[in-house]
Design an enzyme around this catalytic site. Structure first.
Site, PDB file in Angstrom:
ATOM      1  N   GLU C  29       5.744   6.790   1.566  1.00 37.71           N
ATOM      2  CA  GLU C  29       6.187   6.657   0.185  1.00 37.71           C
ATOM      3  C   GLU C  29       6.247   8.040  -0.461  1.00 37.71           C
ATOM      4  O   GLU C  29       5.257   8.789  -0.421  1.00 37.71           O
ATOM      5  CB  GLU C  29       5.233   5.728  -0.576  1.00 37.71           C
ATOM      6  CG  GLU C  29       5.288   4.304  -0.041  1.00 37.71           C
ATOM      7  CD  GLU C  29       4.078   3.465  -0.440  1.00 37.71           C
ATOM      8  OE1 GLU C  29       3.805   2.445   0.230  1.00 37.71           O
ATOM      9  OE2 GLU C  29       3.387   3.830  -1.418  1.00 37.71           O
ATOM     10  N   LEU C  58       7.802   0.480  -0.887  1.00 36.23           N
ATOM     11  CA  LEU C  58       6.374   0.447  -1.149  1.00 36.23           C
ATOM     12  C   LEU C  58       5.756  -0.697  -0.348  1.00 36.23           C
ATOM     13  O   LEU C  58       5.626  -1.817  -0.861  1.00 36.23           O
ATOM     14  CB  LEU C  58       6.164   0.238  -2.656  1.00 36.23           C
ATOM     15  CG  LEU C  58       4.874   0.833  -3.212  1.00 36.23           C
ATOM     16  CD1 LEU C  58       4.911   0.786  -4.735  1.00 36.23           C
ATOM     17  CD2 LEU C  58       3.662   0.096  -2.700  1.00 36.23           C
ATOM     18  N   GLU C  60       2.842  -0.878   2.721  1.00 38.86           N
ATOM     19  CA  GLU C  60       1.997  -0.258   3.742  1.00 38.86           C
ATOM     20  C   GLU C  60       1.981  -1.010   5.067  1.00 38.86           C
ATOM     21  O   GLU C  60       1.891  -0.405   6.135  1.00 38.86           O
ATOM     22  CB  GLU C  60       0.557  -0.116   3.225  1.00 38.86           C
ATOM     23  CG  GLU C  60       0.336   1.073   2.318  1.00 38.86           C
ATOM     24  CD  GLU C  60       0.870   0.839   0.915  1.00 38.86           C
ATOM     25  OE1 GLU C  60       1.164  -0.324   0.587  1.00 38.86           O
ATOM     26  OE2 GLU C  60       0.983   1.823   0.163  1.00 38.86           O
ATOM     27  N   HIS C 129      -8.931   6.049  -5.643  1.00 36.45           N
ATOM     28  CA  HIS C 129      -8.313   7.226  -5.053  1.00 36.45           C
ATOM     29  C   HIS C 129      -9.325   8.139  -4.394  1.00 36.45           C
ATOM     30  O   HIS C 129      -8.996   9.253  -4.038  1.00 36.45           O
ATOM     31  CB  HIS C 129      -7.585   8.031  -6.144  1.00 36.45           C
ATOM     32  CG  HIS C 129      -6.364   7.353  -6.664  1.00 36.45           C
ATOM     33  ND1 HIS C 129      -6.402   6.260  -7.495  1.00 36.45           N
ATOM     34  CD2 HIS C 129      -5.052   7.616  -6.468  1.00 36.45           C
ATOM     35  CE1 HIS C 129      -5.174   5.881  -7.792  1.00 36.45           C
ATOM     36  NE2 HIS C 129      -4.330   6.681  -7.180  1.00 36.45           N
TER      37      HIS C 129
END
Lengths: 368, 371, 326
Positions: C29, C58, C60, C129
């Site tokens: 991406e 998008l 995975e 993250h």
């Protein structure tokens, strides 16, 4: 069928415009009674082709009965019967080329056998030996995918490879009705659509995902229409009609080969057997449904058709059954004679070269 | 049983040839499932099953010509046999009969604990040091390498002589007793002034022990700590502790409860003689139900916590007879008394039982009970 | 030779691999036009074209699955997952297929692929993250897990990962991306996988770590040196399979071991290292093995990030305890 999928809210009919509508077609040629409806494709009049299809379907069925019997006598492990679905597998496999690559779930014995997977290899795999996936024949075909729908992602990867290399090859992916609920499926057809990949997705709607009937799997009217969400064509066919399967799959493969992208084909059939030999389908479905399924049996209708053409006699049938049984018995004997895998072979194909830490483990397993 | 006959297949056919059976006897089939392929004049036709059910019998084999109306197959009455629920969708998972708790073991296993890291343990092994004997100086009672080295150095200066024979046996026996027995002791004394000058102390002690066993039979018994079983013994086989230069021997006088005084005295003399001559046979050192240690003969000691040796549950200790200031008829007096210690295994006997035993002994020794 | 950051070194390695081998392709991406959200693939599209550098939808799961298909067909895909926290939909494909395709086909098909993802905390990023869950992957047979700790090692290890005939998870510590510069020779030489790197030699204690915590560990070693404690620092680099020989040799010399990692404590790779050293190096040990790790909590939002990550002080304290044990 010409239905408008996008239904405008009546109250807003004045202000809304219809921005998209879609059609989903249904195709069949050979009805359950073995009669051709309408204009049939040329190969339906080709004796050799039709007989080869019938022989393959018969071999699949007899193998399937044998495999179930072998499981019951402990010679192979849990086995998923493909009884009733012989036409789909033979149909799509028979229009693939050697250079195309196949991806399947675990109920595609018909297609696997057509593609050159040997009976012995099938017995090895279902008997619990990885060597059964080391196909001597179709070297590039993927082994069966057990996690449902996961093979669709591999198919689009292979299709991408074909496209990047500019090769006229197709990735043919068979999956079940249950798989169309999975993210893997949606992500894959989406990628196939936006990247215009040479892939064909054959959704084998055999009505059951273990115990869940397809009516409870999704709210869509057809499974084929899920293709619309990916921007690719979707079509329904009678999956027990060998002519329709072969014809429509062939068309889709040609489309892909030409560079026109992917297709979703929904093939109706019925899973006459249990989900696997460990399953008891009487827990969730009635005998009447099975009886109805026998009435649309793919082999019976083809046999009737062949007979009506004068291409098939009792002697032919007897000879074919004997040949199939002999072939299968020989394969069973061959399978039984294969020495069992050695424990250390668990380490042999983890990596191309076994790292030292694992070599140490392997040695310990062997008693070193 | 339902039977199914070859139906009229139409087109004026009278008979067909069986090509292939699609089912076997014992199969569960559903209605419309192909039963058999037959050949008519024109084609091979599948004959579907008329019923759902279990196939009980099939008639005819491939190649047979059968007329219309012939019985083809028979089905079990009623619904198809329900197959046993395997309870899985893959593999095999038969239900076992075993109880999970059978495999679990709750035996308490005890062991001595020393705190030392593996490298220190290896060092101790190398130096031949028993970590039990080492004084720890590390945190939280941990033995350090220096501790081991210090100990090894210290013992290197002393000659180490292994125990032999009777001493070794005693060391083993006492260790075993310590590991098993839960000892408790009661001490008291008997006023023997009235007969001490003319009585046989040991014989009277034996009589007193018999009285004690009668009062508390639980102290004349054998106890198995492993399976927690108690054997009450009717006869009193009294272990007599006899000291020699070689060490401690315990010889057994059998059935002391039925023997006359003279017999007891003779028996004692014989035992003492045999022990000192090292001529005592092994059986005469085995099987005591209770023991007497007359340690008082050494002239010192008035109370002792002695060692009960399993499987016995009690040991009587007799201390030094000497004049003591006691209360006698309400006034201080100097009387010769015989101190008694009874050590018993508290796993088996209660304080009350021990007290009753000692009471009976004292009563016997003081002439208050019938000897 | 330029001094470059880790992320630039990664770009260099990708470009070098793609230049030397036509079968290497890069996708994920935002990796093509945008050059990757951390610029790890910056410039590759211009240089190699859209047939080799591709922006994917998008998704995975299909990014991972298609890598498997491409790899089986002879390509060497290097797929980027934007963050370790978003790689989990791909776990099914990684565990059920990539790690075992060679095994289940007895070598007929295999997966020479690399999955790259930034990992770890320390850049004050929003939720999800800042993961360090390399253990999940390290536990899977048939899968390699590689975590670089410097620009030069990122370059060399990535080249080797791409060249490896089997699947490699390549996790890049986000907070090291631009933290240091180093001279990196773009000579196309790979560094060995399955091998530890001894970053600092020492006598008194062995400090084993990898990825983001290498920096703190080296700093701790310097602090300890100032107190007269000579620490040997080992960068494990390949978390699966681990090069235990280097670690055991070091512990044999020092007798003391502390393992440091940002992955949470419970069943982190430190547990494997401690167990193996206890199993095979027990008699060398003079003190218990300690682990300095993040706690077994959810990675906190940035305000507590510093408290969560192992600190130099924690490493020094642990080392002192171990040295002073007996």
């Amino acid at each position: 069928m010409d239905k408008r999928i996008a239904k405008a809210d009546d109250l807003n009919a004045a202000t809304d415009t219809i921005v998209a509508t879609f059609d989903v077609h249904y195709r069949h040629y050979l009805d359950p009674k073995g009669q051709l409806i309408g204009e049939a494709p040329a190969f339906a009049k080709d004796r050799e082709i039709m007989l080869s299809l019938y022989r393959a379907m018969t071999l699949t069925r007899i193998f399937d009965y044998k495999a179930v019997a072998l499981q019951r006598t402990g010679q192979i492990g849990t086995y998923p019967s493909c009884l009733g679905q012989e036409a789909v597998g033979v149909g799509y496999a028979s229009v693939m080329t050697d250079k195309d690559v196949m991806f399947t779930t675990y109920r595609e014995q018909a297609a696997q056998l057509w593609r050159g997977v040997t009976i012995t290899e099938l017995l090895q795999y279902w008997g619990g030996d990885e060597r059964g996936c080391n196909y001597a024949g179709p070297r590039e075909d993927f082994p069966v995918a057990v996690p449902i729908g996961s093979q669709a992602t591999h198919a689009v990867g292979v299709a991408t490879a074909f496209k990047l290399r500019g090769e006229p090859r197709v990735a043919v992916c068979a999956l079940g009705d249950g798989a169309t609920s999975k993210g893997d499926f949606y992500e894959s057809i989406n990628l196939a659509g936006v990247w215009k990949l040479p892939a064909v997705f054959i959704v084998i709607n055999n009505h059951w995902a273990i115990s869940l009937p397809v009516e409870q799997q999704t709210a869509t009217q057809t499974l084929a229409q899920k293709a619309i969400a990916a921007g690719i064509p979707g079509i329904q066919i009678d999956g027990n009609d060998i002519v329709a399967v072969r014809q429509v799959c062939g068309e889709a493969m040609e489309r892909a080969r030409k560079g026109d992208g992917a297709t979703v084909i929904e093939a109706f059939t019925y899973r006459i057997g249990d989900h696997t030999t460990a399953d008891d389908a009487t827990r969730y479905r009635k005998d009447e449904q099975i009886s109805a399924a026998w009435k649309i049996d793919p082999l019976a209708r083809l046999r009737t058709y062949l007979g009506a053409q004068g291409w098939w006699s009792k002697e032919d049938e007897e000879k074919l059954i004997a040949e199939c049984k002999q072939k299968i018995e020989a394969a069973v004997a061959e399978y039984a004679a294969i020495p069992p895998p050695r424990p250390e072979s668990m380490f042999d194909h983890l990596f191309e070269t076994l790292p030292p830490a694992l070599a140490w483990q392997r040695k310990k397993l062997m008693g070193g | 049983m339902k039977s199914f006959s070859l139906p009229d297949l139409g087109e004026g056919l009278h008979e067909v040839e069986i090509v292939n059976w699609h089912v076997s006897v014992g199969d569960n089939v559903v209605a419309d499932q192909p039963l058999v392929s037959v050949e008519t004049d024109k084609a091979v036709v599948e004959v579907p099953s008329p019923y759902s059910g279990r196939v009980a019998a099939l008639h005819g084999k491939p190649g047979d010509i059968i007329p219309i109306g012939t019985k083809l197959a028979e089905f079990d009455d009623g619904a198809a046999q329900k197959q046993e629920d395997r309870g899985t969708v893959v593999g095999m998972m038969p239900e076992a009969e075993t109880r999970a708790s059978d495999a679990e073991q709750r035996e308490r296993v005890s062991g001595a604990r020393v705190k030392a890291i593996p490298a220190v343990r290896a060092l101790a092994r190398k130096l031949g040091v028993d970590l039990i004997a080492v004084d720890p100086s590390g945190p939280d009672g941990m033995i350090t390498a220096d501790d081991v080295k210090r100990y090894a150095h210290a013992v290197a200066e002393l000659p180490a002589e292994p125990l032999h024979g009777v001493r070794r046996a005693m060391a083993n026996k006492m260790m075993q007793a310590h590991a098993e027995i839960v000892p408790a002791s009661i001490h008291d004394e008997a006023d023997v002034e009235s007969w001490i000058d003319k009585g046989d102390v040991t014989v009277r002690l034996i009589r007193a022990i018999v009285a004690g066993c009668q009062a508390s039979p639980v102290l004349n018994a054998w106890y198995n700590g492993q399976d927690m079983t108690l054997r009450m013994v009717k006869n009193v086989d009294l272990g007599i502790a006899i000291n020699t230069d070689d060490g401690l021997f315990v010889a057994v006088m059998r059935n002391v409860e039925v023997r006359e005084d003279a017999d007891l005295r003779d028996g004692l003399n014989l035992l003492k003689h045999d022990v000192e001559a090292r001529a005592i046979p092994l059986e005469e050192m085995r099987g005591a139900t209770i023991t007497l240690s007359n340690y008082g003969v050494f002239g010192v000691g008035s109370r002792a916590n002695l060692v009960v040796v399993p499987p016995q549950v009690a040991i009587v200790g007799a201390g030094t007879i000497r004049p003591r200031i006691v209360a006698h008829n309400g006034a201080p007096a100097v009387r010769r008394t015989l101190p008694l210690s009874l050590t018993f295994d508290h796993r088996v006997a209660t304080g009350a039982e021990a007290a009753r035993f000692l009471r009976a002994m004292i009563d016997s020794l003081e002439g208050k009970a019938k000897p | 030779m330029a001094e470059v950051t880790m992320v630039s070194a990664i770009t260099m390695a990708l470009a070098r691999a793609m230049q030397d081998d036509d079968s290497v392709i890069v996708f994920g991406e935002d990796v093509a036009k945008n050059g990757g959200v951390f610029r790890a693939t910056d410039g590759l599209l211009d240089r190699f074209g859209s047939n080799r550098v591709m922006d994917t939808p998008l998704a995975e799961t299909v990014i991972a699955g298609m890598s498997i298909g491409l790899a089986a067909q002879g390509f060497r895909p290097v797929a980027e997952f934007q963050f370790m926290g978003f790689i989990y939909p791909a776990l099914d494909q990684v565990i059920n297929h990539a790690s075992r395709l060679r095994n289940r086909t007895r070598g007929r098909l295999s997966c020479p692929l690399v999955f790259r993802a930034p990992m770890g905390a320390g850049i004050r990023a929003p939720e999800h993250h800042s993961e360090s869950t390399e253990t999940l992957f390290a536990h899977i047979p048939g899968l390699r897990v590689v975590i670089p700790s410097s620009p030069s090692r990122a370059y060399g290890l990535l080249l080797s990962a791409i060249a490896d005939p089997d699947p490699v998870m390549f996790f890049e510590p986000t907070r090291l991306y631009r933290a240091q510069k180093e001279e990196v020779n773009d000579n196309g030489h790979g560094l060995p996988l399955d091998t530890c790197f001894v970053l600092r030699e020492g006598r008194d204690i062995t400090l084993v770590t990898w990825g983001p915590t290498v920096r703190e560990t080296l700093a701790a070693a310097q602090t300890l040196a100032n107190e007269g404690i000579s620490a040997e620092v080992i960068d494990v680099a390949t978390i699966a399979p681990i090069d235990f020989d280097t670690i055991l040799t070091s512990v044999e010399k020092t007798g003391r071991l502390v393992v440091i990692h940002e992955a949470p404590r419970h069943i982190g790779p430190g547990a494997e290292i401690a167990a193996t050293v206890a199993e095979r190096g027990l008699l060398s040990l003079h003190a218990p093995i300690e682990r300095v790790t993040a706690p077994d909590t959810v990675v906190p939002l940035p305000r507590l990030e510093k408290a969560y990550m192992p600190s130099e002080k924690q490493i020094v304290d642990a080392a002192r305890r171990v040295v002073n044990f007996s």
